[in-house]
Design a protein around this motif. Structure first.
Motif, PDB file in Angstrom:
ATOM      1  N   LYS A  34      42.708  78.627 -69.548  1.00 21.40           N
ATOM      2  CA  LYS A  34      42.140  77.331 -69.181  1.00 21.40           C
ATOM      3  C   LYS A  34      42.293  76.349 -70.332  1.00 21.40           C
ATOM      4  N   ALA A  35      42.741  75.139 -70.026  1.00 21.17           N
ATOM      5  CA  ALA A  35      42.936  74.113 -71.044  1.00 21.17           C
ATOM      6  C   ALA A  35      42.413  72.776 -70.548  1.00 21.17           C
ATOM      7  N   ASP A  37      42.686  68.610 -71.247  1.00 23.41           N
ATOM      8  CA  ASP A  37      43.435  67.518 -71.868  1.00 23.41           C
ATOM      9  C   ASP A  37      42.522  66.299 -71.940  1.00 23.41           C
ATOM     10  N   CYS A  40      43.596  62.079 -71.032  1.00 19.71           N
ATOM     11  CA  CYS A  40      44.892  62.458 -70.444  1.00 19.71           C
ATOM     12  C   CYS A  40      45.732  61.262 -70.032  1.00 19.71           C
ATOM     13  N   THR A  46      49.175  65.977 -69.735  1.00 20.39           N
ATOM     14  CA  THR A  46      48.686  67.111 -68.945  1.00 20.39           C
ATOM     15  C   THR A  46      49.865  67.883 -68.363  1.00 20.39           C
ATOM     16  N   LEU A  49      51.297  70.110 -71.025  1.00 22.38           N
ATOM     17  CA  LEU A  49      50.522  71.344 -71.180  1.00 22.38           C
ATOM     18  C   LEU A  49      50.833  72.342 -70.071  1.00 22.38           C
ATOM     19  N   LYS A  50      50.971  71.852 -68.842  1.00 24.38           N
ATOM     20  CA  LYS A  50      51.274  72.743 -67.721  1.00 24.38           C
ATOM     21  C   LYS A  50      52.652  73.370 -67.884  1.00 24.38           C
ATOM     22  N   GLN A  57      45.021  77.221 -66.006  1.00 17.77           N
ATOM     23  CA  GLN A  57      44.373  76.117 -65.300  1.00 17.77           C
ATOM     24  C   GLN A  57      44.266  74.948 -66.281  1.00 17.77           C
ATOM     25  N   ILE A  58      44.882  73.826 -65.914  1.00 22.56           N
ATOM     26  CA  ILE A  58      44.909  72.655 -66.791  1.00 22.56           C
ATOM     27  C   ILE A  58      44.088  71.548 -66.148  1.00 22.56           C
ATOM     28  N   LEU A  78      48.178  69.055 -60.277  1.00 18.31           N
ATOM     29  CA  LEU A  78      47.278  69.220 -61.413  1.00 18.31           C
ATOM     30  C   LEU A  78      45.889  68.662 -61.103  1.00 18.31           C
TER      31      LEU A  78
END
Length: 257
Positions: A34-35, A37, A40, A46, A49-50, A57-58, A78
């Motif tokens: 899990k992150a 941003d 964003c 974002t 990151l994905k 899970q972003i 997202l």
């Protein structure tokens, strides 16, 4: 201050996204679940990151309704939420493996308090990864601050930006108190812009924006824009091929909880 304009911001999407790519690439995090941003914007960071952690899970979070709506439209796969990181941080889950922020925290006050609160959102062993512009000595910033500090602009543009960014030494000391390990670095990006007008377009969605919003009349707004534009043309030389080098220093750090 008016809401952020996502489409204006995205006119320079590739240049604005590269620091997020560089920051994400330095994250040595195995299979994060899990992150978050923080700040964003329109979702470009974002998406970075994905792409870096496709199984995680972003969640992208931003204060601006316009940015969040654009992020949702442009990145339908997202998750995005509207969140004031200053006021709402303690209501967020405290189970992230990564808290990531690209070019946002310079707008948020009280970093000595903010960074520990961001760190508190992480699970043990999680990472706080941040990029903050440190371009305040570059011509565009010096032009804006010098111009608005003199009459008649002081009266016509009743705004002076308060910079919340600390020195690199101050960040070092904060991170040494709140993390088990950390690394810091700075990169100066030499953006190739096609014209002086492009510099104005870039800054109209970020650093110049609150000054334009503060203008007492539309005429004052237009005149201030033109005065800054005049000085930008004087300060940024044109290269042989007609392009402009737009220097942009940025400060990075990654800290482990």
């Amino acid at each position: 201050m008016s809401d952020w304009n996502a489409r204006q911001y995205l006119k320079f999407k590739n240049d604005r996204t590269q620091p997020a790519i560089d920051l994400a690439a330095r994250l040595n995090c195995d299979a994060p679940a899990k992150a978050l941003d923080v700040g964003c914007g329109p979702g470009n960071s974002t998406a970075v990151l994905k792409a870096r952690f496709p199984k995680a899970q972003i969640i992208g979070a931003d204060f601006s309704e316009n940015m969040v709506e654009t992020a949702k439209k442009d990145n339908p796969g997202l998750e995005f939420i509207r969140c004031d990181i200053s006021a709402d941080i303690d209501s967020l889950p405290h189970d992230f493996d990564i808290v990531f922020s690209n070019a946002c925290l310079q707008w948020v006050p009280d970093h000595p308090s903010l960074l520990p609160r961001l760190m508190s959102l992480l699970k043990p062993g999680g990472f706080l990864a941040v990029q903050i512009p440190m371009n305040y000595q570059e011509p565009i910033h010096r032009i804006i601050e010098s111009t608005v500090s003199h009459s008649p602009w002081t009266e016509l543009i009743p705004y002076m930006r308060l910079f919340h960014t600390l020195s690199q030494e101050q960040y070092f000391d904060i991170l040494s108190d709140i993390s088990t390990d950390f690394t810091l670095w700075q990169t100066t990006y030499l953006h190739r812009l096609p014209s002086h007008q492009a510099i104005m377009e870039w800054y109209s969605s970020t650093g110049l924006r609150p000054y334009l919003d503060a203008a007492v009349t539309k005429e004052a707004r237009d005149d201030f824009y033109q005065e800054v534009f005049r000085q930008v043309r004087d300060e940024y030389p044109v290269q042989k091929n007609g392009e402009i080098i737009f220097r942009f220093p940025r400060f990075f750090f990654i800290a482990e909880k």
